[in-house]
Design a protein around this motif. Structure first.
Motif, PDB file in Angstrom:
ATOM      1  N   PHE A   1       6.381 -30.721 -10.346  1.00  0.00           N
ATOM      2  CA  PHE A   1       5.968 -29.320 -10.231  1.00  0.00           C
ATOM      3  C   PHE A   1       6.929 -28.395 -10.964  1.00  0.00           C
ATOM      4  O   PHE A   1       6.505 -27.527 -11.742  1.00  0.00           O
ATOM      5  N   THR A   2       8.221 -28.573 -10.761  1.00  0.00           N
ATOM      6  CA  THR A   2       9.199 -27.676 -11.397  1.00  0.00           C
ATOM      7  C   THR A   2       9.239 -27.880 -12.909  1.00  0.00           C
ATOM      8  O   THR A   2       9.515 -26.941 -13.650  1.00  0.00           O
ATOM      9  N   ASP A   3       8.932 -29.095 -13.366  1.00  0.00           N
ATOM     10  CA  ASP A   3       8.876 -29.331 -14.815  1.00  0.00           C
ATOM     11  C   ASP A   3       7.737 -28.545 -15.463  1.00  0.00           C
ATOM     12  O   ASP A   3       7.759 -28.314 -16.674  1.00  0.00           O
ATOM     13  N   SER A   4       6.750 -28.148 -14.678  1.00  0.00           N
ATOM     14  CA  SER A   4       5.624 -27.390 -15.222  1.00  0.00           C
ATOM     15  C   SER A   4       5.897 -25.888 -15.289  1.00  0.00           C
ATOM     16  O   SER A   4       5.082 -25.143 -15.840  1.00  0.00           O
ATOM     17  N   PHE A   5       7.027 -25.439 -14.756  1.00  0.00           N
ATOM     18  CA  PHE A   5       7.334 -24.009 -14.759  1.00  0.00           C
ATOM     19  C   PHE A   5       7.465 -23.480 -16.184  1.00  0.00           C
ATOM     20  O   PHE A   5       8.012 -24.144 -17.067  1.00  0.00           O
ATOM     21  N   ASP A   6       7.005 -22.271 -16.377  1.00  0.00           N
ATOM     22  CA  ASP A   6       7.212 -21.556 -17.644  1.00  0.00           C
ATOM     23  C   ASP A   6       8.568 -20.851 -17.555  1.00  0.00           C
ATOM     24  O   ASP A   6       8.663 -19.629 -17.581  1.00  0.00           O
ATOM     25  N   THR A   7       9.628 -21.640 -17.474  1.00  0.00           N
ATOM     26  CA  THR A   7      10.955 -21.152 -17.091  1.00  0.00           C
ATOM     27  C   THR A   7      11.443 -19.991 -17.941  1.00  0.00           C
ATOM     28  O   THR A   7      12.053 -19.044 -17.426  1.00  0.00           O
ATOM     29  N   PHE A   8      11.162 -20.035 -19.243  1.00  0.00           N
ATOM     30  CA  PHE A   8      11.671 -19.007 -20.142  1.00  0.00           C
ATOM     31  C   PHE A   8      10.595 -18.024 -20.595  1.00  0.00           C
ATOM     32  O   PHE A   8      10.835 -17.204 -21.477  1.00  0.00           O
ATOM     33  N   GLY A   9       9.431 -18.091 -19.982  1.00  0.00           N
ATOM     34  CA  GLY A   9       8.330 -17.267 -20.440  1.00  0.00           C
ATOM     35  C   GLY A   9       7.922 -16.170 -19.482  1.00  0.00           C
ATOM     36  O   GLY A   9       8.490 -15.998 -18.400  1.00  0.00           O
ATOM     37  N   GLU A  10       6.872 -15.478 -19.873  1.00  0.00           N
ATOM     38  CA  GLU A  10       6.428 -14.321 -19.106  1.00  0.00           C
ATOM     39  C   GLU A  10       5.713 -14.707 -17.813  1.00  0.00           C
ATOM     40  O   GLU A  10       5.515 -13.870 -16.934  1.00  0.00           O
ATOM     41  N   ASN A  11       5.350 -16.003 -17.690  1.00  0.00           N
ATOM     42  CA  ASN A  11       4.732 -16.482 -16.457  1.00  0.00           C
ATOM     43  C   ASN A  11       5.669 -17.456 -15.751  1.00  0.00           C
ATOM     44  O   ASN A  11       5.253 -18.480 -15.217  1.00  0.00           O
TER      45      ASN A  11
ATOM     46  N   PRO B   1      13.608  -9.288 -19.025  1.00  0.00           N
ATOM     47  CA  PRO B   1      12.476  -8.667 -19.731  1.00  0.00           C
ATOM     48  C   PRO B   1      11.228  -8.497 -18.858  1.00  0.00           C
ATOM     49  O   PRO B   1      10.324  -7.743 -19.219  1.00  0.00           O
ATOM     50  N   TYR B   2      11.178  -9.206 -17.736  1.00  0.00           N
ATOM     51  CA  TYR B   2       9.985  -9.191 -16.891  1.00  0.00           C
ATOM     52  C   TYR B   2      10.248  -8.433 -15.588  1.00  0.00           C
ATOM     53  O   TYR B   2       9.580  -8.669 -14.578  1.00  0.00           O
TER      54      TYR B   2
ATOM     55  N   VAL C   1      18.307 -22.261  -7.105  1.00  0.00           N
ATOM     56  CA  VAL C   1      19.686 -22.230  -7.595  1.00  0.00           C
ATOM     57  C   VAL C   1      19.655 -21.998  -9.102  1.00  0.00           C
ATOM     58  O   VAL C   1      18.952 -22.705  -9.829  1.00  0.00           O
ATOM     59  N   ASN C   2      20.408 -20.994  -9.563  1.00  0.00           N
ATOM     60  CA  ASN C   2      20.452 -20.689 -10.996  1.00  0.00           C
ATOM     61  C   ASN C   2      21.854 -20.311 -11.427  1.00  0.00           C
ATOM     62  O   ASN C   2      22.609 -19.697 -10.663  1.00  0.00           O
ATOM     63  N   ALA C   3      22.201 -20.646 -12.655  1.00  0.00           N
ATOM     64  CA  ALA C   3      23.425 -20.145 -13.256  1.00  0.00           C
ATOM     65  C   ALA C   3      23.217 -18.682 -13.651  1.00  0.00           C
ATOM     66  O   ALA C   3      22.077 -18.212 -13.789  1.00  0.00           O
ATOM     67  N   GLN C   4      24.308 -17.975 -13.873  1.00  0.00           N
ATOM     68  CA  GLN C   4      24.247 -16.532 -14.118  1.00  0.00           C
ATOM     69  C   GLN C   4      23.411 -16.168 -15.328  1.00  0.00           C
ATOM     70  O   GLN C   4      22.742 -15.127 -15.343  1.00  0.00           O
ATOM     71  N   TRP C   5      23.402 -17.006 -16.353  1.00  0.00           N
ATOM     72  CA  TRP C   5      22.679 -16.649 -17.579  1.00  0.00           C
ATOM     73  C   TRP C   5      21.182 -16.462 -17.339  1.00  0.00           C
ATOM     74  O   TRP C   5      20.511 -15.785 -18.113  1.00  0.00           O
TER      75      TRP C   5
END
Length: 454
Positions: free
Chosen positions: A258-268, A291-292, A280-284
């Motif tokens: 499921f997480t591999d299907s995420f549009d991680t860097f996109g508008e969705n 942008p969203y 959990v995310n790194a600061q970057w």
């Protein structure tokens, strides 16, 4: 004279570091007293690093070039590759300075393939202990010497999707990694599935890329005096918690699919699409989401250690100088100029200028590895954005950076990370118990350690 030549060359993927011992002189780490530096920086400097350099990178390169007017800098702007590096070492064709992940540094130091930099810092009146975060400096400290010039430090935190939390009746305080039962209760409220497959996961622990964070945060220990300690019984708790989290959401295989299907860097992306309640995310990643901003409702909480206090682990890159570098004096000066306070000021200004060209863009700051530089950029350029959730998220990361710990410098550092990730996957898939997986990982890591120091 001011000149930078940038060479772009395609290279293969990063390979295992075990092969490095074949290229070692066998002499072990070179002591600080055997290496001398001068402040006279002249001639040609061959560097390797700054792949895909952005405004933060190019501004620092320009600053260093201005400071070292008598040095002609030629840069191979490709990503670091262990096989390529050891091949160049074996052939006697090494760059003068190399940018690499800090997890590699102790490995090369133990092989005698890079120079200790204590005198490099000393002759330039740079005190590493007061310049860098303690955890960042620990990453490049081995055998009582400092072997790299650190740059960047990406602390982790947990970004919350407030829409999902509110709809499920979950309070931000329930996303607490130090209270497993509370956290699992919140996950259960948020998790949704269809035909047995996740459609919304309450909490994405990013198990595949954050294994060390979970193990250390739960009180574990990966390295002691340079040696792997993957089979230490304190490491079991973090693995067990990861398995409980993924099992509560359909199991690791389904969560990962499921997480591999995420549009991680996109508008969705997963926060816009309400596919995740917390992650959990790194600061970057805050920069990716900015942008969203109009489509998001986020905030953040710290990752908490077993004691309930905010917890982070150091991660980032460093500049090293190979043992057979032809121009170590220029390499030392260049690396220190690139990571000086004035260089980071130039980077902060460049980033602010770039963001000013994008309406509504949010400045999330720079996380440099240097407390003084981080404070300057934050005070100068990171103000209220008009979005309280983003501002609170940015503040959470700044709070997290003060609570960092090192993974532990080891001659088998990269192998430890690789074997730990293998252990995590085998446990989450149910192939091995945590104890068996960690024992197997320890055996493999110790073979790499013995080879590195032998």
């Amino acid at each position: 004279m001011r000149k930078i030549t940038r060479t772009l060359v395609a290279v293969g993927a990063v390979t295992a570091v075990a092969a490095m011992s074949a290229c070692s002189s066998g002499g072990g780490a070179t002591r600080s007293g055997d290496v001398s530096f001068s402040t006279e920086a002249t001639g040609t400097l061959n560097a390797w690093g700054f792949e895909n350099a952005d405004d933060v990178g190019t501004s620092r390169l320009d600053y260093a070039a201005d400071q070292l007017g008598d040095v002609e800098v030629e840069i191979d702007q490709t990503s670091f590759d262990a096989q390529k590096f050891t091949t160049r070492v074996a052939g006697g064709n090494v760059p003068d300075v190399v940018q690499m992940d800090r997890r590699f540094v102790a490995t090369y130091a133990s092989q005698g393939l890079i120079m200790p930099l204590d005198e490099c810092f000393s002759i330039h009146d740079v005190d590493p202990a007061s310049t860098y975060y303690e955890s960042v400096l620990d990453d490049v400290t081995y055998d009582d010497g400092v072997w790299g010039v650190p740059q960047f430090y990406q602390p982790p935190a947990i970004i919350l999707n407030n829409r999902v939390l509110e709809a499920a009746g979950v309070a931000p305080e329930e996303i607490d990694t130090s209270q497993p039962d509370v956290l699992l209760g919140a996950i259960e409220k948020m998790y949704q599935e269809s035909d047995g497959n996740p459609t919304l996961i309450g909490f994405d622990p990013v198990a595949g890329g954050q294994a060390g964070l979970w193990i250390l945060g739960a009180g574990g220990m990966l390295v002691e005096d340079g040696k792997p300690t993957l089979d230490d019984e304190s490491n079991v708790a973090g693995l067990e918690l990861l398995k409980r989290i993924t099992d509560a959401q359909g199991g690791y295989a389904k969560v990962k699919s499921f997480t591999d299907s995420f549009d991680t860097f996109g508008e969705n992306n997963q926060f816009v699409a309400d596919q995740v309640g917390a992650q959990v995310n790194a600061q970057w990643y805050v920069n990716v989401l900015s942008p969203y901003v109009d489509a998001l409702d986020i905030s953040a909480v710290p990752f908490r250690g077993v004691d309930g206090e905010p917890f982070a682990v150091a991660g980032g890159q460093a500049f090293v100088i190979p043992a057979n570098a032809k121009n170590p004096d220029a390499a030392c000066s260049w690396a220190l100029e690139l990571t000086s306070l004035d260089a980071w000021k130039a980077a902060g200004e460049a980033r602010a200028a770039t963001l000013s060209e994008t309406p509504g863009a949010i400045n999330a700051g720079l996380f440099t590895g240097s407390p003084e530089a981080d404070t300057f950029v934050r005070e100068q350029y990171v103000g209220e954005s008009g979005n309280a959730g983003f501002d609170q998220t940015i503040s959470t990361y700044y709070d997290a950076v003060e609570n960092g710990e090192t993974f532990g410098a080891s001659p088998a550092g990269q192998q430890i990370e690789s074997e730990l990730n293998n252990a995590v996957q085998s446990v989450l898939l149910g192939d091995k118990t945590p104890e068996d997986a960690l024992a197997d990982a320890q055996n493999a890591a110790m073979r790499a350690y013995d080879q590195a120091v032998g």
